[in-house]
Structure formats: structure tokens, C-alpha cells
Design an enzyme around this catalytic site. Structure first.
Site, PDB file in Angstrom:
ATOM      1  N   CYS A   1       0.824  -1.216   0.000  1.00 58.24           N
ATOM      2  CA  CYS A   1       0.000   0.000   0.000  1.00 58.24           C
ATOM      3  C   CYS A   1       0.862   1.272   0.000  1.00 58.24           C
ATOM      4  CB  CYS A   1      -0.991  -0.045   1.149  1.00 58.24           C
ATOM      5  SG  CYS A   1      -2.606   0.599   0.647  1.00 58.24           S
TER       6      CYS A   1
ATOM      7  N   HIS B   1      -4.063  -5.265   0.157  1.00 60.84           N
ATOM      8  CA  HIS B   1      -3.713  -5.829   1.461  1.00 60.84           C
ATOM      9  C   HIS B   1      -3.796  -7.363   1.477  1.00 60.84           C
ATOM     10  CE1 HIS B   1      -3.252  -2.144   3.826  1.00 60.84           C
ATOM     11  NE2 HIS B   1      -4.112  -1.634   2.972  1.00 60.84           N
TER      12      HIS B   1
ATOM     13  N   GLU C   1      -2.685  -9.224   3.687  1.00 57.43           N
ATOM     14  CA  GLU C   1      -2.885  -9.678   5.076  1.00 57.43           C
ATOM     15  C   GLU C   1      -4.341  -9.546   5.495  1.00 57.43           C
ATOM     16  OE1 GLU C   1      -3.385  -5.483   5.572  1.00 57.43           O
ATOM     17  OE2 GLU C   1      -2.072  -6.644   4.281  1.00 57.43           O
TER      18      GLU C   1
END
Length: 370
Positions: A258, A344, A346
Site C-alpha cells: 500500500c 492488502h 494480510e
């Protein structure tokens, strides 16, 4: 139902447009920030504690917020990071067995001002058409002129450095010190689930403040380097950009997510820009151009890297593209151990289509492959 006679509240946008709602609970208040929206159907607690949202008024598009309460494990940082909450129906009661408190209690502890009973469909439609802008939410419904004066003083997100507001003050460790790999992470707004994903892959992480130099990171003798997500405009992050340049020059394994992705692009001379509307939600479609496979991804960003400059760059290759607007969603360096994504992997609560990127990072460390 609690709070039957709740106070009226107002949303005033920078262009003068007004929307109406009611305060959550019984507190009076005012909050300023850039108004943005997230389309996720779940994960509100993770959204509210994500450092990338620092300084933003969050509009949740899901009609019901708070219905499953909160759990102390489901946070992405040590505190609520949004500037304020705007929603349709706020649930004061919750029904999830493993919740430990209501969202109202959670927000009260964080002293976060929230308003509900807002026509969020109309508000989101307006933001989509007119772009992200600063706004104020307030119970001072009869003092619009004063709110307009105060709102005019709020700085634009463009050009705003916010990493220093959310980064760790001192280095700290995460994971098992006897793990196989050592990762130096530059914290420009890191999410806790990123650290969990690295630790789950047998890594011990030392997290450094936003202004740490390559010399400081390298003294720990890590196997790989990571640059995190975070809030604000990437272009003012001169320290992080310089650190990324040094890591790249030394040909060390480097992964960015990001804001970290944008910093890596800037370190390569590729510019960034503020988007008309950012990408915020957990159902964004991505195409991996290397494999031809699609991914459903979690996203949260209001800036992007310049696609034409990336395509023209001799050392960069676009690896992922956002299928809604064809913005750059991932890059890698052709002759270095460096790659990054604009979303993202994660993701918490999900989806997990992109979690392979963490595996890819450790494969790169293991093999030293470019």
C-alpha cells in the site's frame, strides 16, 4: 432501544453540501477529516483501528454497524485511528458469543464521535460523483456558518504527511526471536495482521519508526526488508523514500504494501497522485498479469502510482492491475529483489486470495531471485 431522543447531527462537506443524521449515544461533538467510504460487509473494528485511515471520516456502506460487537483480538493497532464514524443503522446491542463488548462501549473508550441515521447511499453516491473531500460531522446543527469557517482551515489530504502520527516512537520486536528469518519493517502505519502474517512464516520482525535510515535497519542484519501501509500522501515521506532507495541500491529483498508500494515507486522516480475516489473495501478485483489469475482483494488507499511512468520505466514491471479502473495494483523490479502491491494480502477479516505474496517474499529471500 436505548437513546430514543438522540440529538440531531449534520455532515457538512467542503463544497457546502449538507446531509443529516443523529448522534450515536448522547454525547455532543464535532469531528473533522477527509470523508471516505468502505464497502466491506464485515470487519468494521479492523477498519476503525487501521492506521491507514488516520484523519478520515469513515462512511460505512453496510446498513448495520455494531451488530456483532467487538473483540479485543480484532484490532489492527493499539487504538481507533479514524477521525469519526458515519453510518446508517448503529446497533447498540450485539449477538456474537465471542464479542467482549459493544461497539458503543468500544467507541466510547476511544472517545470517537459517531453519527447514524444518515442516508449513506445518497452520501456515498455524492462522494463517488464529486470525489473525496474534507468534511465535518457535528451536533452543532444551528451553527453551519461557524462549521464552514473551521472546515476551511482543515488541510487537504494531498500533500499531507501523516506517517509520523501513527508510527512507533521506538523500535520494537514481534514474533519468535528464534525464528528462521529476520525482517526489518519500516513502520509508516503498519497493521498488526501484517506482522502476524510475517511471524506465521517463521520470521522475527524488528519494527522501526517511520524516519529510520537504512543504516539503522541494516545494523540488525535482517534477511529481508518490509515497508508498511499507512495514511496520507506518500510524496512528503522523504525519509522512507531515501531508505527504500538505499535498500534497492544494496539489492536487498524488499516487499512493500500500500503506502509502502507507493514509496517504492517514488524511490524509482515514478510519481503518485490523489485519486478522485480511493479504493476501500474487501471485494476489489485484481488481475495478476504474471499468472493470468484473478484475485478478490481488500483495499484501502486514496493515492495511486502513475501507470504511464511505470510502463515506461526500464527497471519496473507491472504485475497486478485493478480490474475496475485499470490502475496499477502491483509492481516488481526486473533486476532487483523488490516487489510491492497496492492492496492488502494480510486482509482481516478477508479475503485471503493474495496471502501467497507473503510466501513469495520468503521464497525471494531464500533463493535470492530477482
Amino acid at each position: 432501544m436505548k437513546y430514543q431522543s438522540r440529538k440531531k447531527a449534520v455532515i457538512l462537506l467542503a463544497d457546502g453540501t449538507i446531509f443529516h443524521g443523529k448522534v450515536v449515544g448522547d454525547k455532543e461533538g464535532t469531528a473533522f477529516g477527509e470523508v471516505c467510504f468502505n464497502t466491506g460487509m464485515t470487519g468494521y473494528q479492523e477498519i476503525f483501528t487501521d492506521p491507514s485511515y488516520f484523519g478520515q471520516l469513515m462512511v460505512t456502506t453496510n446498513a448495520h454497524i455494531g451488530n456483532y460487537g467487538t473483540n479485543e483480538e480484532e484490532v489492527e493497532s493499539d487504538s481507533v485511528k479514524i477521525a469519526g464514524l458515519i453510518c446508517k443503522n448503529f446497533s447498540y446491542e450485539y449477538s456474537r458469543p465471542n464479542a467482549d463488548k459493544s461497539l458503543k462501549e468500544f467507541l466510547d473508550e476511544s472517545k470517537l464521535f459517531a453519527i447514524s441515521d444518515v442516508d449513506t447511499r445518497a452520501l456515498v453516491s455524492y462522494i463517488r460523483d464529486n470525489g473525496a473531500m474534507n468534511a465535518v460531522i457535528s451536533t452543532e446543527v444551528s451553527n453551519i456558518a461557524k462549521l464552514k469557517q473551521e472546515l476551511a482551515k482543515v488541510p487537504s489530504m494531498e500533500g499531507l504527511e501523516l506517517a509520523s502520527k501513527v508510527s512507533a516512537d521506538e523500535p520494537y520486536f514481534f514474533g519468535d526471536e528464534n525464528a528462521k528469518y529476520k525482517i526489518a519493517a519500516l513502520d509508516i502505519g503498519i497493521k498488526r495482521n501484517i506482522l502476524r502474517n510475517l511471524a506465521q512464516r517463521d520470521a522475527y520482525i524488528k519494527v522501526f519508526p517511520y524516519n529510520a535510515s537504512f543504516e539503522e535497519l541494516s545494523q540488525w542484519n535482517p534477511d529481508g526488508y518490509f515497508i508498511s501501509n499507512g495514511p496520507g500522501d506518500p510524496e512528503p515521506l522523504n525519509n522512507a523514500i531515501a531508505t527504500a532507495k538505499d535498500i534497492i541500491a544494496k539489492d536487498k529483498p524488499l516487499f512493500g504494501i500500500c503506502l509502502g508500494h507507493q514509496v517504492i515507486a517514488l524511490a524509482n522516480g515514478v510519481s503518485t497522485y490523489k485519486m478522485h475516489n480511493g479504493h476501500r473495501g474487501i471485494n476489489h478485483p485484481i488481475m495478476n498479469t504474471l499468472t493470468g489469475k484473478g484475485e478478490i482483494t481488500s483495499q484501502n488507499h486514496g493515492f495511486a502510482i502513475n501507470k504511464e511512468e511505470t510502463e515506461a520505466h526500464p527497471d519496473l514491471e507491472i504485475t497486478h492491475v485493478h480490474l475496475n479502473d485499470h490502475t496499477v495494483a502491483g509492481i516488481r523490479m526486473k533486476n532487483k529483489q523488490v516487489f510491492s502491491v497496492q492492496y492488502h494480502p494480510e486482509a482481516s477479516p478477508g479475503p485471503h486470495d493474495a496471502s501467497y505474496l507473503f510466501d513469495q517474499f520468503f521464497e525471494m529471500i531464500e533463493t535470492g531471485s530477482h
